[in-house]
Each structure stands twice: as structure tokens, then as C-alpha cells.
Motif scaffolding. Sequence first.
Motif, PDB file in Angstrom:
ATOM      1  N   ALA A  28      13.938   7.779  -9.088  1.00 32.18           N
ATOM      2  CA  ALA A  28      13.641   7.553  -7.670  1.00 32.18           C
ATOM      3  C   ALA A  28      13.604   6.072  -7.296  1.00 32.18           C
ATOM      4  N   HIS A  29      13.250   5.201  -8.277  1.00 34.80           N
ATOM      5  CA  HIS A  29      13.100   3.766  -7.989  1.00 34.80           C
ATOM      6  C   HIS A  29      12.294   3.584  -6.700  1.00 34.80           C
ATOM      7  N   PRO A  30      11.081   4.129  -6.607  1.00 35.51           N
ATOM      8  CA  PRO A  30      10.349   4.150  -5.338  1.00 35.51           C
ATOM      9  C   PRO A  30      10.134   2.785  -4.700  1.00 35.51           C
ATOM     10  N   VAL A  31       9.966   1.745  -5.507  1.00 35.22           N
ATOM     11  CA  VAL A  31       9.737   0.415  -4.937  1.00 35.22           C
ATOM     12  C   VAL A  31      10.950  -0.061  -4.144  1.00 35.22           C
ATOM     13  N   GLU A  32      12.148   0.365  -4.570  1.00 40.04           N
ATOM     14  CA  GLU A  32      13.361  -0.051  -3.872  1.00 40.04           C
ATOM     15  C   GLU A  32      13.490   0.606  -2.498  1.00 40.04           C
ATOM     16  N   TYR A  33      12.839   1.747  -2.321  1.00 39.75           N
ATOM     17  CA  TYR A  33      12.899   2.449  -1.041  1.00 39.75           C
ATOM     18  C   TYR A  33      11.698   2.119  -0.152  1.00 39.75           C
ATOM     19  N   LEU A  34      10.710   1.443  -0.746  1.00 33.01           N
ATOM     20  CA  LEU A  34       9.502   1.100  -0.004  1.00 33.01           C
ATOM     21  C   LEU A  34       9.721  -0.185   0.792  1.00 33.01           C
ATOM     22  N   GLU A  35       9.225  -0.184   2.017  1.00 33.46           N
ATOM     23  CA  GLU A  35       9.301  -1.383   2.852  1.00 33.46           C
ATOM     24  C   GLU A  35       8.255  -2.377   2.336  1.00 33.46           C
ATOM     25  N   VAL A  36       8.664  -3.177   1.359  1.00 34.00           N
ATOM     26  CA  VAL A  36       7.727  -4.073   0.693  1.00 34.00           C
ATOM     27  C   VAL A  36       7.430  -5.294   1.558  1.00 34.00           C
ATOM     28  N   THR A  37       6.221  -5.348   2.059  1.00 35.89           N
ATOM     29  CA  THR A  37       5.715  -6.494   2.811  1.00 35.89           C
ATOM     30  C   THR A  37       4.382  -6.879   2.176  1.00 35.89           C
ATOM     31  N   ALA A  38       3.811  -7.973   2.634  1.00 30.46           N
ATOM     32  CA  ALA A  38       2.501  -8.382   2.119  1.00 30.46           C
ATOM     33  C   ALA A  38       1.468  -7.277   2.357  1.00 30.46           C
ATOM     34  N   GLU A  39       1.600  -6.602   3.506  1.00 34.13           N
ATOM     35  CA  GLU A  39       0.648  -5.548   3.853  1.00 34.13           C
ATOM     36  C   GLU A  39       0.793  -4.329   2.945  1.00 34.13           C
ATOM     37  N   THR A  40       2.047  -3.847   2.769  1.00 35.61           N
ATOM     38  CA  THR A  40       2.247  -2.666   1.934  1.00 35.61           C
ATOM     39  C   THR A  40       1.953  -2.970   0.468  1.00 35.61           C
ATOM     40  N   ALA A  41       2.292  -4.181   0.034  1.00 38.56           N
ATOM     41  CA  ALA A  41       2.009  -4.557  -1.357  1.00 38.56           C
ATOM     42  C   ALA A  41       0.503  -4.549  -1.611  1.00 38.56           C
ATOM     43  N   HIS A  42      -0.260  -5.112  -0.673  1.00 37.17           N
ATOM     44  CA  HIS A  42      -1.720  -5.137  -0.808  1.00 37.17           C
ATOM     45  C   HIS A  42      -2.283  -3.716  -0.793  1.00 37.17           C
ATOM     46  N   ALA A  43      -1.736  -2.878   0.082  1.00 39.73           N
ATOM     47  CA  ALA A  43      -2.235  -1.505   0.211  1.00 39.73           C
ATOM     48  C   ALA A  43      -1.976  -0.695  -1.064  1.00 39.73           C
ATOM     49  N   THR A  44      -0.769  -0.835  -1.624  1.00 37.99           N
ATOM     50  CA  THR A  44      -0.436  -0.048  -2.823  1.00 37.99           C
ATOM     51  C   THR A  44      -1.266  -0.492  -4.022  1.00 37.99           C
ATOM     52  N   VAL A  45      -1.495  -1.798  -4.152  1.00 41.34           N
ATOM     53  CA  VAL A  45      -2.329  -2.274  -5.258  1.00 41.34           C
ATOM     54  C   VAL A  45      -3.764  -1.777  -5.084  1.00 41.34           C
ATOM     55  N   LYS A  46      -4.252  -1.781  -3.857  1.00 42.11           N
ATOM     56  CA  LYS A  46      -5.594  -1.281  -3.568  1.00 42.11           C
ATOM     57  C   LYS A  46      -5.695   0.200  -3.927  1.00 42.11           C
ATOM     58  N   GLN A  47      -4.624   0.944  -3.640  1.00 41.39           N
ATOM     59  CA  GLN A  47      -4.598   2.369  -3.982  1.00 41.39           C
ATOM     60  C   GLN A  47      -4.571   2.570  -5.498  1.00 41.39           C
ATOM     61  N   HIS A  48      -3.832   1.729  -6.205  1.00 41.25           N
ATOM     62  CA  HIS A  48      -3.816   1.797  -7.664  1.00 41.25           C
ATOM     63  C   HIS A  48      -5.209   1.511  -8.228  1.00 41.25           C
ATOM     64  N   LEU A  49      -5.906   0.563  -7.623  1.00 43.51           N
ATOM     65  CA  LEU A  49      -7.270   0.245  -8.051  1.00 43.51           C
ATOM     66  C   LEU A  49      -8.200   1.439  -7.847  1.00 43.51           C
ATOM     67  N   ALA A  50      -8.002   2.169  -6.753  1.00 46.39           N
ATOM     68  CA  ALA A  50      -8.822   3.351  -6.484  1.00 46.39           C
ATOM     69  C   ALA A  50      -8.558   4.440  -7.515  1.00 46.39           C
ATOM     70  N   ILE A  51      -7.294   4.604  -7.885  1.00 47.41           N
ATOM     71  CA  ILE A  51      -6.948   5.589  -8.919  1.00 47.41           C
ATOM     72  C   ILE A  51      -7.577   5.187 -10.244  1.00 47.41           C
ATOM     73  N   LEU A  52      -7.459   3.902 -10.588  1.00 46.95           N
ATOM     74  CA  LEU A  52      -8.042   3.396 -11.831  1.00 46.95           C
ATOM     75  C   LEU A  52      -9.553   3.614 -11.862  1.00 46.95           C
ATOM     76  N   ALA A  53     -10.223   3.324 -10.751  1.00 48.52           N
ATOM     77  CA  ALA A  53     -11.683   3.483 -10.691  1.00 48.52           C
ATOM     78  C   ALA A  53     -12.081   4.940 -10.920  1.00 48.52           C
TER      79      ALA A  53
END
Length: 245
Positions: free
Chosen positions: A186-211
Motif C-alpha cells: 500500500a505504501h500508505p505514506v506515499e498516498y498520505l498528504e504529508v504536511t507538518a500537521e498530518t505528520a504531527h497527528a500521525t506521530v501523536k496517534q502512534h504514541l497513543a497506540i504505544l501507551a
Amino acid sequence: MKAGASPFKVRQVVRPRVQVEEQLKEAILLGQFAQGDKLPPETELAHQFGVSRPTVREALGGLATAGLIRKVPGVAGGSFVNSVNTQSLSQMLQESVDTTLRLGTLQIGELTEVRTALEVPAARWAAERRTDEQLAELRAIVERQSATTLDDPEIPNYDRAFHALIGQMSGNRLLAAFISAVHGAAHPVEYLEVTAETAHATVKQHLAILAALEAANADDAAQAMETHLDYVRRYSTEYPHQQPS
């Protein structure tokens, strides 16, 4: 014999190529050829089966497509028996899905839906089955994601490593193979509209999963993963975005 009865029975006629392929497949599955073994040359197989070399070549092509063998060109090449395990299964699945996606017969949205079906239960099981070593590895991945910049070419690799590791943490190797294959195709990152906002949001979501995984909270882990994948779906397009080089 009764009137109208026939002494003959209809029998399925199997093409020579299919006969060769099925017998070679059976020999591999029964262990007559071990993983890594080189099959006899085409000329020898043609003689043994009483068929032409093109027929043997077609049969070997079918085995290669099925992932049972790999064909190596060159003087020292030939047809070698593949290692059949969850890793090779994942690679075969990824190649097939990737080809289907490139041909346009499968849409990225469908893959994202399948990711939800696979990764939400994986997160739930991961919360119950993860090890301390796996948690430390996942934490290291998220820390690299938190510290990176938008022009980092490793961003897709961080993302894949994160999701693939959660698949492994689920304790189900088949599920992990499917997750790795679908994510890799799928290469999801290539289809994602990567901006500072989306990058911050996805990392925050990864942190929530990790927690949630660290807390061994299966419900929270599943919910955090579902929230993350829903966000990815909403901010993805059907056409891949170019990543910074």
C-alpha cells in the motif's frame, strides 16, 4: 450390457504442463527436494517426464509464480526450491497485491479498509501478548519518528516498521505476514498528504497506540489503532504523493 449404456467413462484430460507442475510441486511439499536444493536441468526433466522443454519451462514458471521455486539466470543458475515460511509468504502476498494495485484493479481505499480489519485486532492481541523487548523496540521507532523532519527519506520505513512490529507483537505469525504484505504494497505514506500537521497527528496517534500497549490495555490499543487508520484513510488520496528526496 443394457441398451444405450456405454462401457466408457469420462476422464479428465490433464495437460502435460499441469502434470509436470503438479508432480514437481508434490515432490517439493513431500520434502524430496529440500529448501535451497537445485532442481534437475530442464533437459533432464523433459526426458524424465517425456515432454518437451517448453512444457517443462511452463511448469517451472507456474511453480515460480506460486513461490515454491526461484529461477536464477546464468551459467551457475537454475531453478532452486524456495524457503517457504511466513516471511516468504508475506513477500509473495506483497508482490501480488502491489501488481494488482498498479494495474488499477484495486483501489488504495480498499487496502486501507483491509488494514483496519487486520491491524485493529492485531493491536488488541499485541496489548495482551507483547514482550518488554518488543515494547522497547517500538518505543525506539516512535522516538525516531518524533525527532525526524519532513524531508527525511526514512519516514516510510519508520511507519512500516511500526506497523509490522505490532503485527509481530500480536503473536500470530500469519496475521503478521498479512499486515506486513498489505502495508508494504500500500505504501500508505506515499498516498498520505504529508504536511507538518498530518505528520504531527500521525506521530501523536502512534504514541497513543504505544501507551495503550505499554499499559496492556487491549481495548484502548484497538481503539487507538482504529482512530489512526481512520485518520490515514481520510487524509489519503488515490494517487501517490512524491516524497522529498
